[in-house]
Design an enzyme around this catalytic site. Structure first.
Site, PDB file in Angstrom:
ATOM      1  CE  LYS A  24      -1.790  -1.597   3.719  1.00 64.74           C
ATOM      2  NZ  LYS A  24      -2.582  -1.841   4.949  1.00 64.74           N
ATOM      3  CB  THR A  83      -6.153   8.321   7.650  1.00 64.45           C
ATOM      4  OG1 THR A  83      -5.445   9.003   8.689  1.00 64.45           O
ATOM      5  CG2 THR A  83      -6.317   9.239   6.461  1.00 64.45           C
ATOM      6  N   GLY A  85      -7.577   3.537  10.962  1.00 64.63           N
ATOM      7  CA  GLY A  85      -8.198   2.262  10.595  1.00 64.63           C
ATOM      8  C   GLY A  85      -8.262   2.001   9.098  1.00 64.63           C
ATOM      9  CB  THR A  86      -6.672   3.693   6.156  1.00 61.32           C
ATOM     10  OG1 THR A  86      -7.065   4.974   6.617  1.00 61.32           O
ATOM     11  CG2 THR A  86      -6.791   3.638   4.666  1.00 61.32           C
ATOM     12  N   GLY A  87      -5.996   0.803   7.015  1.00 56.51           N
ATOM     13  CA  GLY A  87      -5.430  -0.497   6.631  1.00 56.51           C
ATOM     14  C   GLY A  87      -6.376  -1.633   6.987  1.00 56.51           C
ATOM     15  CB  CYS A  88      -8.448  -2.284  10.030  1.00 56.85           C
ATOM     16  SG  CYS A  88      -7.164  -1.925  11.245  1.00 56.85           S
TER      17      CYS A  88
HETATM   18  C1  LIG Z   1      -6.812  -2.917  17.226  1.00 54.59           C
HETATM   19  C2  LIG Z   1      -6.101  -2.176  16.170  1.00 54.59           C
HETATM   20  N1  LIG Z   1      -5.778  -2.813  15.035  1.00 54.59           N
HETATM   21  C3  LIG Z   1      -5.140  -2.145  14.059  1.00 54.59           C
HETATM   22  C4  LIG Z   1      -4.818  -0.827  14.200  1.00 54.59           C
HETATM   23  C5  LIG Z   1      -4.089  -0.108  13.102  1.00 54.59           C
HETATM   24  O1  LIG Z   1      -4.851   0.929  12.550  1.00 54.59           O
HETATM   25  P1  LIG Z   1      -4.134   2.307  12.247  1.00 54.59           P
HETATM   26  O2  LIG Z   1      -2.892   2.015  11.467  1.00 54.59           O
HETATM   27  O3  LIG Z   1      -5.099   3.091  11.450  1.00 54.59           O
HETATM   28  O4  LIG Z   1      -3.828   2.948  13.583  1.00 54.59           O
HETATM   29  C6  LIG Z   1      -5.168  -0.184  15.401  1.00 54.59           C
HETATM   30  N2  LIG Z   1      -4.869   1.128  15.619  1.00 54.59           N
HETATM   31  N3  LIG Z   1      -5.809  -0.876  16.366  1.00 54.59           N
END
Ligand SMILES: Cc1ncc(COP(=O)(O)O)c(N)n1
Length: 546
Positions: free
Chosen positions: A180, A253, A255-258
């Site tokens: 990504k 943004t 949680g974008t990857g999730c």
């Molecule tokens: C439980 C959990 N899983 C994954 C992410 C990554 O998301 P981000 O890279 O957007 O902080 C996060 N912050 N929390």
């Protein structure tokens, strides 16, 4: 099924995954590897699940529910990573229990900089999880970390670096890699440079980028220097596709990857290929950022529910009177161009097209119009209101009348009606006709409208394009004295162009009255694309006589 950590602020992790699954019309189950105390400003605490409890959750779900696709997110430590990989292998190891596609989002560090995967877990992820992974989806930082096992100095800062890193990551074991590029600024010039030295790379442009089309009248300067986001997909068959979209400057943004990996997982569960799932998921995620509303004081979450209706069908304006059709054409701009600027069309415009080819084409067109007329009758049968029935029936009559004109047109080329009737139908004609009728019979009225539009709009585009080219100085189009002048005049003439306008209005009204979900939009695009391809096939067939 998602195997990940929770996010108390609701924007990432398990919460993002379940919302995304729901938006895609999928049912989500969850295995929790860790709980986080977290908000939009950062991660305040992590409370990992004991590995035995991770195993127990996996067993509860897998022993009961048939799972179509799996994603992993935050695994936190080596013990939990081992537990996940071992449980999956144990459950799906036996005969008749094939592993559903596994998407591994190698979550290592949160946007806010908090460690979500302990250093010793990285090796375990590579050795235990990657061999059963269908797709791994690292961002730049995660890719550098995964590759640091081999090369500590490796830095990814250009599109060239991304393509080569994606290949190296593939060698670590997963079947495919989506690297990504959210953190790397790329321009169209970079893409052109990389593609000119790697002509096999497929460029998949978001519907918001693309070419201009005559029938849509408006123009949009596509600056070579506009900032873009590019994701690189490299698969085990050696293919590389890059997904390109405009960069949005946003703080929404978190949680974008999730969200992206959950969207890919949903699309895989629905049966899409990795490439198509990625294309749909990047569009979905982009729209989630674009339509987000501010929550919290830090990096806020995306809007996961935008796909209830299609994002961004802009309101019609003077400069863009047909926004939905524009989106449709831009989504398929490559094949559309191959159709409307086909060699058959070019030779016809030059007047150099061989007579036999043209004759073959108009004979087959005679057969095709039969299917086309029937399809409008079917559209009438599926229409909910008098005006809609009237419009479909009117077009059916127009087609039937067009056949009379077609017959007299053929007579001028020395083909009698008897000869037209007795000409065997070619496979390209049957394929196209049958596809339209089949689409109509499947039940969705809108899909049938999309199927019929490729022919109507395409011929309108060809007519206008040739007329416009002919008006340029020293044009390659020969207008006066061209043996195919009448054909060009007909399709660029007022009568046909009015029919095109009516068709455009129908499509726009259909989309505005009942804005499609992003999944349904994708189905419309697929139908439109199939017909565009079949139209191209129709002209390939005519030229194939050579
Ligand atoms: C439980 C959990 N899983 C994954 C992410 C990554 O998301 P981000 O890279 O957007 O902080 C996060 N912050 N929390």
């Amino acid at each position: 099924m998602t195997i990940a950590g929770t996010d108390s602020s609701g924007g990432a992790g398990i919460q993002a995954d379940i919302k995304t699954f729901t938006a895609f019309g999928c049912y989500g189950t969850s295995v929790i590897t860790a709980m986080t105390a977290q908000n939009t400003t950062g991660v305040q605490g992590v409370h990992p699940s004991p590995p035995e409890f991770v195993r127990q959750q996996l067993h509860s779900v897998l022993s009961d529910v048939k799972i179509e696709a799996i994603k992993t997110g935050m695994l936190f430590d080596a013990d939990n990573t081992v537990a996940v990989a071992a449980s999956l292998k144990a459950h799906f190891g036996g005969p008749g229990s094939a592993m559903p596609p596994l998407v591994c989002d190698p979550v290592c560090v949160s946007t806010s900089g908090h460690t979500l995967l302990q250093p010793d877990a990285v090796k375990v992820m590579i050795s235990d999880l990657f061999p059963i992974t269908a797709l791994v989806t690292p961002n730049r930082q995660e890719a550098e970390l995964l590759l640091s096992q081999q090369d500590k100095e490796l830095k990814i800062s250009s599109l060239e670096d991304m393509v080569s890193a994606a290949k190296k990551l593939r060698e670590l074991g997963p079947k495919a890699v989506l690297l990504k590029g959210g953190h790397i600024v790329i321009t169209m010039q970079d893409i052109e440079r990389v593609c000119s030295s790697n002509p096999d790379i497929e460029v998949v442009k978001d519907a918001l980028l693309g070419d201009n089309m005559e029938i849509l009248q408006a123009s949009e300067a596509d600056a070579a220097t506009r900032e873009l986001v590019v994701d690189v997909l490299h698969q085990s068959n050696g293919s590389t596709s890059i997904f390109v979209r405009p960069r949005i400057n946003s703080t929404s943004t978190h949680g974008t990857g999730c969200t992206l990996s959950a969207a890919i997982t949903s699309a895989l569960a629905r049966g899409l290929s990795i490439r198509d799932a990625t294309s749909l998921a990047t569009s979905y995620t982009h729209a989630g950022i674009e339509t987000a509303f501010p929550i919290g004081s830090g990096y806020g979450p995306l809007n996961h529910m935008h796909s209830i209706t299609l994002r961004n069908i802009p309101k019609p304006t003077l400069s863009n009177p047909h926004p939905f059709t524009r989106l449709l054409i831009k989504s398929t701009s490559k094949i559309w161009k191959e159709y409307v600027e086909h060699d058959f069309v070019k030779q016809l415009g030059q007047g150099t097209l061989r007579r036999e080819c043209f004759i073959h084409f108009i004979k087959q067109d005679y057969h095709y119009l039969k299917y086309y007329g029937r399809a409008y009758a079917l559209l009438g049968a599926k229409s909910p209101s008098y005006p809609a029935i009237q419009a479909a029936a009117q077009t059916m009559f127009n087609v039937v009348n067009e056949v009379k004109t077609h017959v007299s047109f053929c007579e001028q080329w020395g083909i009698t009606e008897e000869e037209l009737k007795s000409t065997p139908e070619s496979s390209a004609t049957t394929a196209y006709g049958a596809f339209i009728i089949d689409t109509g019979l499947q039940g969705d009225r809108s899909k049938l409208i999309m199927a019929l539009a490729a022919c109507l709009l395409g011929y309108g585009e060809v007519g206008l394009w040739l007329r416009k080219q002919a008006s340029l100085p020293n044009s390659w189009v020969k207008w006066e004295g061209n043996p195919y002048l009448k054909w060009m005049e007909d399709y660029s003439g007022e009568h046909y162009q009015n029919a095109v306008k009516a068709g455009l209005d129908t499509i726009e009204a259909e989309a505005a009255a009942d804005p499609p979900s992003i999944v349904r939009f994708q189905e419309w695009v697929a139908t439109w694309e199939r017909c565009t391809r079949l139209e191209k096939g129709f002209w390939d067939m005519a030229l194939g006589l050579l």
